[in-house]
Motif scaffolding. Sequence first.
Motif, PDB file in Angstrom:
ATOM      1  N   CYS A  71      43.158  43.306  36.101  1.00 34.42           N
ATOM      2  CA  CYS A  71      42.572  44.588  36.532  1.00 34.42           C
ATOM      3  C   CYS A  71      42.388  45.631  35.433  1.00 34.42           C
ATOM      4  CB  CYS A  71      43.344  45.213  37.693  1.00 34.42           C
ATOM      5  SG  CYS A  71      43.461  44.128  39.110  1.00 34.42           S
ATOM      6  N   ARG A  72      42.845  45.349  34.223  1.00 36.98           N
ATOM      7  CA  ARG A  72      42.761  46.357  33.148  1.00 36.98           C
ATOM      8  C   ARG A  72      41.325  46.862  32.947  1.00 36.98           C
ATOM      9  NH1 ARG A  72      45.518  50.018  30.708  1.00 36.98           N
ATOM     10  NH2 ARG A  72      47.358  48.759  31.177  1.00 36.98           N
ATOM     11  N   THR A  73      40.334  45.984  33.073  1.00 38.02           N
ATOM     12  CA  THR A  73      38.945  46.378  32.768  1.00 38.02           C
ATOM     13  C   THR A  73      38.171  46.848  34.002  1.00 38.02           C
ATOM     14  OG1 THR A  73      38.024  44.192  33.180  1.00 38.02           O
ATOM     15  CG2 THR A  73      38.838  44.626  30.935  1.00 38.02           C
ATOM     16  N   GLY A  74      38.854  46.868  35.155  1.00 37.43           N
ATOM     17  CA  GLY A  74      38.136  47.246  36.384  1.00 37.43           C
ATOM     18  C   GLY A  74      37.638  46.034  37.156  1.00 37.43           C
ATOM     19  N   ARG A  75      37.875  44.852  36.638  1.00 29.49           N
ATOM     20  CA  ARG A  75      37.706  43.602  37.397  1.00 29.49           C
ATOM     21  C   ARG A  75      39.023  42.856  37.259  1.00 29.49           C
ATOM     22  NH1 ARG A  75      32.198  42.102  38.059  1.00 29.49           N
ATOM     23  NH2 ARG A  75      33.053  40.597  39.546  1.00 29.49           N
ATOM     24  N   PHE A  76      39.269  41.870  38.119  1.00 33.30           N
ATOM     25  CA  PHE A  76      40.550  41.175  37.992  1.00 33.30           C
ATOM     26  C   PHE A  76      40.689  40.562  36.603  1.00 33.30           C
ATOM     27  CE2 PHE A  76      44.418  39.886  39.910  1.00 33.30           C
ATOM     28  CZ  PHE A  76      44.516  40.699  41.027  1.00 33.30           C
ATOM     29  N   PHE A  77      39.574  39.987  36.111  1.00 28.36           N
ATOM     30  CA  PHE A  77      39.579  39.423  34.751  1.00 28.36           C
ATOM     31  C   PHE A  77      38.396  39.982  33.976  1.00 28.36           C
ATOM     32  CE2 PHE A  77      41.512  36.230  37.537  1.00 28.36           C
ATOM     33  CZ  PHE A  77      42.767  36.162  36.956  1.00 28.36           C
ATOM     34  N   GLY A  78      38.576  40.105  32.667  1.00 31.97           N
ATOM     35  CA  GLY A  78      37.517  40.661  31.837  1.00 31.97           C
ATOM     36  C   GLY A  78      36.260  39.810  31.813  1.00 31.97           C
ATOM     37  N   PHE A  79      36.411  38.483  31.910  1.00 30.03           N
ATOM     38  CA  PHE A  79      35.225  37.613  31.832  1.00 30.03           C
ATOM     39  C   PHE A  79      34.291  37.831  33.018  1.00 30.03           C
ATOM     40  CE2 PHE A  79      38.441  34.837  33.908  1.00 30.03           C
ATOM     41  CZ  PHE A  79      37.742  34.507  35.073  1.00 30.03           C
ATOM     42  N   GLN A  80      34.812  38.425  34.104  1.00 27.42           N
ATOM     43  CA  GLN A  80      33.970  38.628  35.290  1.00 27.42           C
ATOM     44  C   GLN A  80      32.844  39.633  35.027  1.00 27.42           C
ATOM     45  OE1 GLN A  80      37.400  39.345  37.856  1.00 27.42           O
ATOM     46  NE2 GLN A  80      36.977  37.458  38.975  1.00 27.42           N
ATOM     47  N   HIS A  81      32.966  40.418  33.956  1.00 24.04           N
ATOM     48  CA  HIS A  81      31.870  41.329  33.600  1.00 24.04           C
ATOM     49  C   HIS A  81      30.673  40.549  33.053  1.00 24.04           C
ATOM     50  CE1 HIS A  81      34.121  45.101  34.063  1.00 24.04           C
ATOM     51  NE2 HIS A  81      35.145  44.448  33.575  1.00 24.04           N
ATOM     52  N   TYR A  82      30.907  39.317  32.639  1.00 26.78           N
ATOM     53  CA  TYR A  82      29.844  38.565  31.960  1.00 26.78           C
ATOM     54  C   TYR A  82      29.287  37.428  32.808  1.00 26.78           C
ATOM     55  CZ  TYR A  82      32.187  40.996  28.115  1.00 26.78           C
ATOM     56  OH  TYR A  82      32.755  41.954  27.315  1.00 26.78           O
ATOM     57  N   ASP A  83      29.767  37.306  34.070  1.00 30.65           N
ATOM     58  CA  ASP A  83      29.299  36.224  34.940  1.00 30.65           C
ATOM     59  C   ASP A  83      29.463  34.850  34.318  1.00 30.65           C
ATOM     60  OD1 ASP A  83      28.586  37.806  37.073  1.00 30.65           O
ATOM     61  OD2 ASP A  83      26.651  38.313  36.171  1.00 30.65           O
ATOM     62  N   VAL A  84      30.587  34.621  33.696  1.00 29.46           N
ATOM     63  CA  VAL A  84      30.888  33.262  33.229  1.00 29.46           C
ATOM     64  C   VAL A  84      32.232  32.874  33.845  1.00 29.46           C
ATOM     65  CG1 VAL A  84      29.720  33.496  30.997  1.00 29.46           C
ATOM     66  CG2 VAL A  84      32.151  34.027  31.168  1.00 29.46           C
ATOM     67  N   VAL A  85      32.475  31.579  33.924  1.00 29.50           N
ATOM     68  CA  VAL A  85      33.805  31.096  34.301  1.00 29.50           C
ATOM     69  C   VAL A  85      34.305  30.263  33.125  1.00 29.50           C
ATOM     70  CG1 VAL A  85      35.153  29.717  35.913  1.00 29.50           C
ATOM     71  CG2 VAL A  85      33.234  31.068  36.755  1.00 29.50           C
ATOM     72  N   PRO A  86      35.391  30.694  32.505  1.00 29.15           N
ATOM     73  CA  PRO A  86      35.907  29.913  31.375  1.00 29.15           C
ATOM     74  C   PRO A  86      36.591  28.633  31.850  1.00 29.15           C
ATOM     75  CG  PRO A  86      37.293  31.831  31.790  1.00 29.15           C
ATOM     76  CD  PRO A  86      36.183  31.895  32.777  1.00 29.15           C
ATOM     77  N   ASP A  87      36.934  27.774  30.906  1.00 31.81           N
ATOM     78  CA  ASP A  87      37.684  26.559  31.257  1.00 31.81           C
ATOM     79  C   ASP A  87      39.176  26.845  31.297  1.00 31.81           C
ATOM     80  OD1 ASP A  87      35.480  24.539  31.261  1.00 31.81           O
ATOM     81  OD2 ASP A  87      35.232  25.399  29.249  1.00 31.81           O
TER      82      ASP A  87
END
Length: 392
Positions: free
Chosen positions: A227-243
């Motif tokens: 939640c630090r960036t305003g989404r649960f994870f920072g990658f969610q701002h970029y519409d990717v799912v990491p491995d």
Amino acid sequence: MKLDQVKELDRAHLFQNYGRQELCFERGEREFLYDLDGRRYIDMVAGIAVNSLGYAHPAITHTIREQSERLVHVSNLYLVKEQAEAAAAIASTCPKPLSSVLFVNSGAEANEAALKLAFKHTCRSRVVSTYNSFHGRTAAALSVTGQKKYQSGFEPLLSGAVDLIDYGSVEQLKGAVTKDTAAVILEPIQGEGGVIPAEREFFRTARDLCDEHGALLICDEVQTGLCRTGRFFGFQHYDVVPDIISLAKALGNGYPIGAIVASKEVASTFVPGSHGTTFGGNPLGTAIARTVVETMREEKMDIQVAEKGGRWMEQLRDIATRSGGRIRAVRGRGLIIGLEMGGDAKRLQAKALENGILINVCAGSVVRLIPPLILSDGSMKAFNDVLESFLS
Ligand SMILES: Cc1ncc(COP(=O)(O)O)c(C=O)c1O
């Protein structure tokens, strides 16, 4: 004990490998810390983006008390109920197919585990990382940390196996990822490096190139996660799912714990004996991690942070435009905000301290604001007032 006595004991018996400020705290509550003399400080550092739910959060305190009375540690020789429950809670916050969790003890160790997993899964050993990144101080994590100052004195590490590119450079990314690449490791926002967010295209390209070449994308969410960036994870701002995601810091709200999350398929590369840690995932740490994640979900912390951080960033940008260039840029997302100060960062830090506000300076000239996510409007205003008076 008085401050002078603490200083004396510190000098006599501790490794002098930290550049510590001469402050010592006795207790904390919400976003406030109290020193040995009882003076109150507004904390915009949060133990370096750790105490996201603030100090002495009732749910965390309750879990620590209750769990420590029952069981603190048993080892991974046995099934650990609290570990399984925490893993389920973390998995429920992750996009599919990320559903398997391995617990470790810190951010560096999470990245260490992530890299080992990528090496074993791909049967490759090269890693693409970025200049200015920070991934931790253990040997492999340090190897992929693109800042010479942290590596100096410890070379060669794994540096022969690391390809460094500029953070944000799509072109360099395209040149660096090959069929020899085991993993691309990226922070969604470079934190230690000066609060540098990326463009969506950079992360999307990393995802595409990893797919094309059979490499794994590791998102180092140690600082940006939960939640630090305003989404649960920072990658969610970029519409990717990491491995693989690496987590730590906020996961224990101060209790040392880290984790990696991967799909079942990637996770199955680790079999009994592949990797492990004595303390990792102990009942106390994982009971706390579960409480942290569940509390954040219940309180919709991501939404709260997006709103609060967005509002604060606007106010800071407004102050910056009136600063005559002394604040050169305001960057970040949610409640990880960097003020690029030119030469003034340390002086602002001293001025804030005089006014009872703790702030952090990173990358030489950047004031990094990483407060507890429960920060009140009053504390935001207190910082803005100090900033305005500093600039006036
Ligand atoms: C992005 C990132 N990765 C890894 C680490 C290392 O975490 P730890 O200090 O818990 O080993 C940090 C710490 O600041 C970090 O910011």
